[in-house]
Design a protein around this motif. Sequence first.
Motif, mmCIF file in Angstrom:
data_model
loop_
_atom_site.group_PDB
_atom_site.id
_atom_site.type_symbol
_atom_site.label_atom_id
_atom_site.label_comp_id
_atom_site.label_asym_id
_atom_site.label_seq_id
_atom_site.Cartn_x
_atom_site.Cartn_y
_atom_site.Cartn_z
ATOM 1 N N ALA A 10 39.725 -5.561 -24.939
ATOM 2 C CA ALA A 10 38.678 -4.670 -24.441
ATOM 3 C C ALA A 10 37.497 -4.644 -25.395
ATOM 4 C CB ALA A 10 39.242 -3.267 -24.258
ATOM 5 N N ALA A 17 29.620 -8.074 -23.871
ATOM 6 C CA ALA A 17 28.625 -7.493 -22.970
ATOM 7 C C ALA A 17 27.371 -7.107 -23.728
ATOM 8 C CB ALA A 17 29.214 -6.269 -22.283
ATOM 9 N N TRP A 106 -2.595 -16.292 -14.609
ATOM 10 C CA TRP A 106 -1.450 -17.108 -15.027
ATOM 11 C C TRP A 106 -1.892 -18.245 -15.941
ATOM 12 C CZ3 TRP A 106 1.125 -17.433 -9.498
ATOM 13 C CH2 TRP A 106 1.710 -16.187 -9.219
ATOM 14 N N TRP B 25 39.356 4.531 -21.987
ATOM 15 C CA TRP B 25 38.226 3.878 -22.645
ATOM 16 C C TRP B 25 38.364 2.353 -22.693
ATOM 17 C CZ3 TRP B 25 38.655 0.851 -26.952
ATOM 18 C CH2 TRP B 25 39.861 0.937 -27.661
ATOM 19 N N SER B 26 39.589 1.872 -22.859
ATOM 20 C CA SER B 26 39.748 0.413 -22.931
ATOM 21 C C SER B 26 39.468 -0.217 -21.559
ATOM 22 C CB SER B 26 41.139 0.042 -23.414
ATOM 23 O OG SER B 26 42.094 0.756 -22.658
ATOM 24 N N GLY B 27 39.850 0.460 -20.512
ATOM 25 C CA GLY B 27 39.563 -0.025 -19.156
ATOM 26 C C GLY B 27 38.058 -0.096 -18.911
ATOM 27 N N LEU B 29 35.776 -0.411 -21.164
ATOM 28 C CA LEU B 29 35.211 -1.512 -21.965
ATOM 29 C C LEU B 29 35.429 -2.855 -21.282
ATOM 30 C CD1 LEU B 29 35.861 -0.981 -25.775
ATOM 31 C CD2 LEU B 29 33.689 -1.224 -24.584
ATOM 32 N N LEU B 30 36.615 -3.004 -20.680
ATOM 33 C CA LEU B 30 36.897 -4.252 -19.960
ATOM 34 C C LEU B 30 35.935 -4.442 -18.786
ATOM 35 C CD1 LEU B 30 40.779 -4.506 -19.797
ATOM 36 C CD2 LEU B 30 39.229 -6.207 -20.719
ATOM 37 N N LEU B 32 32.926 -3.235 -18.621
ATOM 38 C CA LEU B 32 31.530 -3.159 -19.011
ATOM 39 C C LEU B 32 30.713 -4.438 -18.746
ATOM 40 C CD1 LEU B 32 29.485 -1.202 -20.257
ATOM 41 C CD2 LEU B 32 30.059 -2.141 -22.497
ATOM 42 N N PRO B 33 31.223 -5.623 -19.151
ATOM 43 C CA PRO B 33 30.402 -6.825 -18.903
ATOM 44 C C PRO B 33 30.088 -7.003 -17.422
ATOM 45 C CG PRO B 33 32.266 -7.346 -20.312
ATOM 46 C CD PRO B 33 32.486 -5.963 -19.817
ATOM 47 N N LEU B 36 27.619 -4.315 -16.233
ATOM 48 C CA LEU B 36 26.246 -4.567 -16.686
ATOM 49 C C LEU B 36 25.622 -5.721 -15.907
ATOM 50 C CD1 LEU B 36 26.466 -4.196 -20.571
ATOM 51 C CD2 LEU B 36 25.299 -2.701 -18.960
ATOM 52 N N LEU B 37 26.398 -6.766 -15.713
ATOM 53 C CA LEU B 37 25.873 -7.907 -14.964
ATOM 54 C C LEU B 37 25.565 -7.505 -13.526
ATOM 55 C CD1 LEU B 37 28.193 -10.757 -16.300
ATOM 56 C CD2 LEU B 37 25.759 -10.470 -16.746
ATOM 57 N N PHE B 40 22.434 -5.523 -13.542
ATOM 58 C CA PHE B 40 21.293 -6.364 -13.879
ATOM 59 C C PHE B 40 20.935 -7.327 -12.749
ATOM 60 C CE2 PHE B 40 19.277 -9.926 -16.150
ATOM 61 C CZ PHE B 40 18.281 -9.228 -16.813
ATOM 62 N N GLY B 59 1.473 -10.512 -8.947
ATOM 63 C CA GLY B 59 2.587 -11.417 -9.199
ATOM 64 C C GLY B 59 3.840 -10.791 -8.610
ATOM 65 N N PHE B 60 4.852 -10.592 -9.445
ATOM 66 C CA PHE B 60 6.063 -9.927 -8.957
ATOM 67 C C PHE B 60 6.158 -8.501 -9.477
ATOM 68 C CE2 PHE B 60 7.293 -14.366 -8.351
ATOM 69 C CZ PHE B 60 7.774 -14.297 -7.063
ATOM 70 N N GLU B 61 5.049 -7.976 -9.961
ATOM 71 C CA GLU B 61 5.046 -6.616 -10.498
ATOM 72 C C GLU B 61 4.409 -5.674 -9.472
ATOM 73 O OE1 GLU B 61 6.304 -6.018 -13.480
ATOM 74 O OE2 GLU B 61 6.534 -8.088 -14.168
ATOM 75 N N TYR B 267 10.717 -16.202 1.696
ATOM 76 C CA TYR B 267 10.494 -17.168 0.608
ATOM 77 C C TYR B 267 9.051 -17.686 0.641
ATOM 78 C CZ TYR B 267 10.756 -21.703 -1.757
ATOM 79 O OH TYR B 267 10.509 -22.786 -2.558
#
Lengths: 470, 321
Positions: A10, A17, A106, B25-27, B29-30, B32-33, B36-37, B40, B59-61, B267
């Motif tokens: 963990a 991360a 740009w 807490w350990s769960g 933490l496991l 978390l990655p 977060l991904l 994100f 642009g893209f803002e 697109y």
Amino acid sequence: MKKGLFTAAAAVMGAAALFSFAGCGKGNGKITVSIGMWPDSTLTQDVAMFEEWERQFEADYPEYDIVADKYDYSADTIAAKATAKQLPTVFQTYFTEPQKLIERKWIVDITDEITELGWLDKMDANMRAAVSKDGRCYGVPRDGYGMGMFLNLAMLYDVGVIEKNADGSYKLHDEAGNPLYPTTFAEVREVSELIVESYESTYGLVVLSANMNGGWQFSNMAWNFGCDALQVEEGGKVTANLNDAGAVRALEWIRDMANDGLIYPDASLSYSDWYAKIGSKNVAMAFCGSDALMMPVTNFNFNKDDIAFVPMPTGDGESRYSLYGGTPYVFAGNATKEQVKGALLFLKYMGRSPETDALSINAVELGHKTAQAKGMPILPSIRPWVNEDYLTKVNALDEKYINVNTYYYKDFFDTIEDYKRSEEPYYCQDMYKLLDNALQSVISKPGTANCQALLDTANSQFQNNYLNKL
Amino acid sequence: MKLNSLPEDRSSVSYRAKRLFRRNWSGWLLMLPGLLLFVFFVWAPLAQNVILSFSETDGFEAAGFNSFENYVRVFNDPMFSKALVNTFKYIFWSIIIGFLVPIFLGLLLSEVAHFKSFFRLGIYFPAIVSGIAVVIMWSYLFDPNPGAVLNQLLSALGIPASQFLSDPKLTIPLIVVTMTWRGAGGTVLVYLSALQNIDNSQYEAARMDGAGALSRVWHVTLPHVKPTIRMLFILQIISVFQVFYEPLVMTSGGPDGASVSLLLLSYQYAFQSFDAGASAAVGVILALIIIALTVVYLRLSRPKKDKISKRWLRYAKKINR
């Protein structure tokens, strides 16, 4: 034990991360200049040439660090690269692009740096206009192109359009000096008929119609059918003129060619398709830029001695234009002044500046030698710089290295100065996109397509959705 | 314990959150990655897309709120109505071609006695080829030149040459054929596994009752694979709504918008017209349509069994009282 292992795992995952979202970088104190036009690693001879330029440059300017950062410009990727500030310091684009890149910030203003080097006044005026806005300069032209007609001479000879000299070379003019190749759209049609009659599954001409390439070609055709301009500027107001009588005649000509099976019957062809169809001998003629003539040779082993490039045909017997564009180098919007200066100086080491010292001319020669070693055709080109000393030295090198029969290109290069015409000024790519749609309709449904109605629709859409925003 | 500190309110949210974290807490933490991904790469872009759709863009803002202006611009673009209609055409053809073909192939494959693995591999093989390679290959096959492969075959059969992708009526069905050629293999395997779970005794019983092959498929096979069919049907519709790279590569949305899909239009707004606001608006519209269709479908296809078991529960409670 089990719990301990679980806890350790963990902790590792948690740390991973955190680290995955942390970035770190360390500079070496030098100014980094990333080069977007760096060749692909598979092109070993080109890479060796760039590495030689890099070695020379870094020896003379140790404060700079040249970094390869290959980027092939495309409208699809520029927005993401620019927003993420991932553009190389210098990269190449097309003359249609700088205005919109400038508008979005740009690319960066290089007026001060290029003036300091004394290059600004040596730039070809048309090319300078393409990379400038409000009197400020945003790019350095690499080379120019004019649109013309690519001919497969072997096919034209086979069907009796042109003749051969005693030495086996092709004869493109009669005794009075009049061209034997087609110079009007009516003649292009006649030659196409001969090609279709003589060969199986082969067409006279390829007409592009996708990815804005159709509109790009069509605008030149429309001018040559008598359309004065596709955008009319009067009293500060710009009006769309896509449905001008000349444009309608041009579209009708394409429709009739499609209906009679004289053009390649695909309604979604883009730029790479013209040389694919020429290279695979599916067509005898194509409209293209003078800077892309080697594409069928390098990609399809087309015999370079069977190529001629002649001026665009005329539709009304009077209007003769060649759409004029090219490739400029531009500089990332977030580049610093030092980076821009370094990138400009590197262009000198590449032989892409108006400088005529030994270093610059040797770089031009190295380019020719590399092309020669690769067995590539070395063709005449349109110069980006107009200073006499540069033209004299570069023309002398051309004479030494050009490995094609320049007679096959003479008519085009003799007339380009008179015929050249810049692209329409506003929302050019969007206009091309709308014209693509009209072209796709006439090629896919030539029996029923109403050219006037199609161009009326494109015209109103262009006016309402784009020109009215000006 | 400090004298002046007050005991923490055990019913408060912060207390419960702390306790949840301390206990596991350990769960956490496991997780978390991945978490977060996920934030994100999925949640943040989703939220940003909705914000962009209501914004003026640089642009893209986002560069200021502009209400429904992007949506109005999109609705006024004739290409949007074409893309919307086309997207439903893609769905129609994908149900005709892409949905029924794997069911048929699955049924056939389940009946094969010899070389089963060979046929299974053969059917699945196109799925391992890169998607872009597949569409480029089919683009060559669909070359409208009479000398090209498929037209030569048509000619040998005495059928006149086709314009294939350049014929607006054929463009979408042919793109769906390409998608099906590549995608059917995976779906067939799902059907095959569902078919293999059917108890053989049911077929034997049906046979003893005098049921023919078709009757066995209708009364035994199909009722058993119905849940799989239902699940794959909705997944098919959702995935076809997202059709993008096939028309992009094969036709660029042409001829004259005949194959442009909503996602391809999005697109084109973003990367050809640099209009991120309009692109985001199309994305939101597309998401709303998919959500609406999914809700309607789930409501219509809610199994009656559930209603019956709820009634039974109510009945049982009544008796127990």
